[in-house]
Design a protein around this motif. Structure first.
Motif, PDB file in Angstrom:
ATOM      1  N   LEU A  21      -9.534  14.710   3.212  1.00  0.00           N
ATOM      2  CA  LEU A  21      -9.401  14.229   4.552  1.00  0.00           C
ATOM      3  C   LEU A  21      -8.448  12.752   4.408  1.00  0.00           C
ATOM      4  CD1 LEU A  21     -12.363  15.354   6.508  1.00  0.00           C
ATOM      5  CD2 LEU A  21     -10.373  16.337   6.244  1.00  0.00           C
ATOM      6  N   THR A  22      -7.335  12.782   3.829  1.00  0.00           N
ATOM      7  CA  THR A  22      -6.673  11.836   3.638  1.00  0.00           C
ATOM      8  C   THR A  22      -5.060  12.106   4.391  1.00  0.00           C
ATOM      9  OG1 THR A  22      -5.814  12.436   1.536  1.00  0.00           O
ATOM     10  CG2 THR A  22      -7.644  11.188   1.525  1.00  0.00           C
ATOM     11  N   GLY A  23      -4.416  11.052   4.663  1.00  0.00           N
ATOM     12  CA  GLY A  23      -3.212  11.007   5.210  1.00  0.00           C
ATOM     13  C   GLY A  23      -3.174  10.796   6.591  1.00  0.00           C
ATOM     14  N   PRO A  24      -1.852  10.520   6.935  1.00  0.00           N
ATOM     15  CA  PRO A  24      -1.515   9.974   8.458  1.00  0.00           C
ATOM     16  C   PRO A  24      -2.470  10.761   9.665  1.00  0.00           C
ATOM     17  CG  PRO A  24       0.425  10.919   7.615  1.00  0.00           C
ATOM     18  CD  PRO A  24      -0.574  10.930   6.593  1.00  0.00           C
ATOM     19  N   GLU A  25      -2.460  11.932   9.219  1.00  0.00           N
ATOM     20  CA  GLU A  25      -3.328  12.888  10.526  1.00  0.00           C
ATOM     21  C   GLU A  25      -4.676  12.695  10.619  1.00  0.00           C
ATOM     22  OE1 GLU A  25      -2.964  15.708   6.898  1.00  0.00           O
ATOM     23  OE2 GLU A  25      -1.682  14.221   7.689  1.00  0.00           O
ATOM     24  N   PHE A  26      -5.373  11.785   9.571  1.00  0.00           N
ATOM     25  CA  PHE A  26      -6.632  11.569   9.636  1.00  0.00           C
ATOM     26  C   PHE A  26      -7.026  10.113   9.804  1.00  0.00           C
ATOM     27  CE2 PHE A  26      -6.329  15.431   7.114  1.00  0.00           C
ATOM     28  CZ  PHE A  26      -7.013  16.562   8.109  1.00  0.00           C
ATOM     29  N   THR A  27      -5.981   9.438  10.369  1.00  0.00           N
ATOM     30  CA  THR A  27      -6.202   8.106  10.497  1.00  0.00           C
ATOM     31  C   THR A  27      -7.148   7.743  11.469  1.00  0.00           C
ATOM     32  OG1 THR A  27      -3.673   7.565   9.837  1.00  0.00           O
ATOM     33  CG2 THR A  27      -5.007   5.845  11.096  1.00  0.00           C
ATOM     34  N   ASP A  28      -7.990   6.591  11.464  1.00  0.00           N
ATOM     35  CA  ASP A  28      -8.922   6.341  12.532  1.00  0.00           C
ATOM     36  C   ASP A  28      -8.473   5.409  13.428  1.00  0.00           C
ATOM     37  OD1 ASP A  28     -11.110   5.670  13.959  1.00  0.00           O
ATOM     38  OD2 ASP A  28     -12.564   4.897  12.245  1.00  0.00           O
ATOM     39  N   ARG A  29      -7.775   5.690  14.392  1.00  0.00           N
ATOM     40  CA  ARG A  29      -7.121   4.900  15.251  1.00  0.00           C
ATOM     41  C   ARG A  29      -7.952   4.216  16.183  1.00  0.00           C
ATOM     42  NH1 ARG A  29      -3.321   9.058  14.173  1.00  0.00           N
ATOM     43  NH2 ARG A  29      -3.970  10.311  16.128  1.00  0.00           N
ATOM     44  N   TYR A  30      -9.159   4.886  16.475  1.00  0.00           N
ATOM     45  CA  TYR A  30     -10.148   4.194  17.250  1.00  0.00           C
ATOM     46  C   TYR A  30     -10.712   3.063  16.673  1.00  0.00           C
ATOM     47  CZ  TYR A  30     -14.344   3.175  19.743  1.00  0.00           C
ATOM     48  OH  TYR A  30     -15.326   2.486  20.582  1.00  0.00           O
ATOM     49  N   THR A  31     -11.023   2.772  15.355  1.00  0.00           N
ATOM     50  CA  THR A  31     -11.302   1.807  14.816  1.00  0.00           C
ATOM     51  C   THR A  31     -10.463   0.801  14.624  1.00  0.00           C
ATOM     52  OG1 THR A  31     -13.104   3.303  13.491  1.00  0.00           O
ATOM     53  CG2 THR A  31     -12.500   1.055  12.655  1.00  0.00           C
ATOM     54  N   GLU A  32      -9.139   1.093  14.329  1.00  0.00           N
ATOM     55  CA  GLU A  32      -8.202   0.007  14.235  1.00  0.00           C
ATOM     56  C   GLU A  32      -7.734  -0.635  15.327  1.00  0.00           C
ATOM     57  OE1 GLU A  32      -4.713   2.481  12.901  1.00  0.00           O
ATOM     58  OE2 GLU A  32      -5.418   2.506  10.873  1.00  0.00           O
ATOM     59  N   ALA A  33      -7.829   0.228  16.795  1.00  0.00           N
ATOM     60  CA  ALA A  33      -7.806  -0.445  18.006  1.00  0.00           C
ATOM     61  C   ALA A  33      -8.823  -1.410  18.261  1.00  0.00           C
ATOM     62  CB  ALA A  33      -7.757   0.482  19.036  1.00  0.00           C
ATOM     63  N   TRP A  61      -8.919  10.207  20.936  1.00  0.00           N
ATOM     64  CA  TRP A  61      -8.993   9.741  19.649  1.00  0.00           C
ATOM     65  C   TRP A  61      -8.154  10.109  18.743  1.00  0.00           C
ATOM     66  CZ3 TRP A  61     -12.968  12.673  21.911  1.00  0.00           C
ATOM     67  CH2 TRP A  61     -12.917  14.181  21.425  1.00  0.00           C
ATOM     68  N   THR A  62      -7.233  10.881  19.180  1.00  0.00           N
ATOM     69  CA  THR A  62      -6.375  11.571  18.328  1.00  0.00           C
ATOM     70  C   THR A  62      -4.896  10.889  18.467  1.00  0.00           C
ATOM     71  OG1 THR A  62      -5.560  13.238  19.974  1.00  0.00           O
ATOM     72  CG2 THR A  62      -7.271  13.752  18.232  1.00  0.00           C
TER      73      THR A  62
END
Length: 62
Positions: A21-33, A61-62
């Motif tokens: 589960l790596t790569g841009p499709e699995f980025t945790d954008r919620y935590t970043e925000a 969250w996607t």
């Protein structure tokens, strides 16, 4: 549950767990925000705006 059932459940979970589960499709954008909001509050800056969602774009969250 007896010990054999627990062992079987653990084996099933391990067999179904993905480790790739790596790569841009699995980025945790919620935590970043969330980090961006916390940093803005700590530095007494204006909070970042939430991105707008388009219909059919997916869940928040996607």
């Amino acid at each position: 549950m007896d010990e054999d059932e627990v062992d079987e459940a653990v084996a099933l979970i391990e067999a179904m767990t993905r480790g790739d589960l790596t790569g841009p499709e699995f980025t945790d954008r919620y935590t970043e925000a969330l980090h961006a909001v916390i940093e803005a509050k700590q530095e007494d800056r204006q909070q970042p705006q939430a991105p707008s969602r388009r219909p059919g774009q997916g869940s928040w969250w996607t």
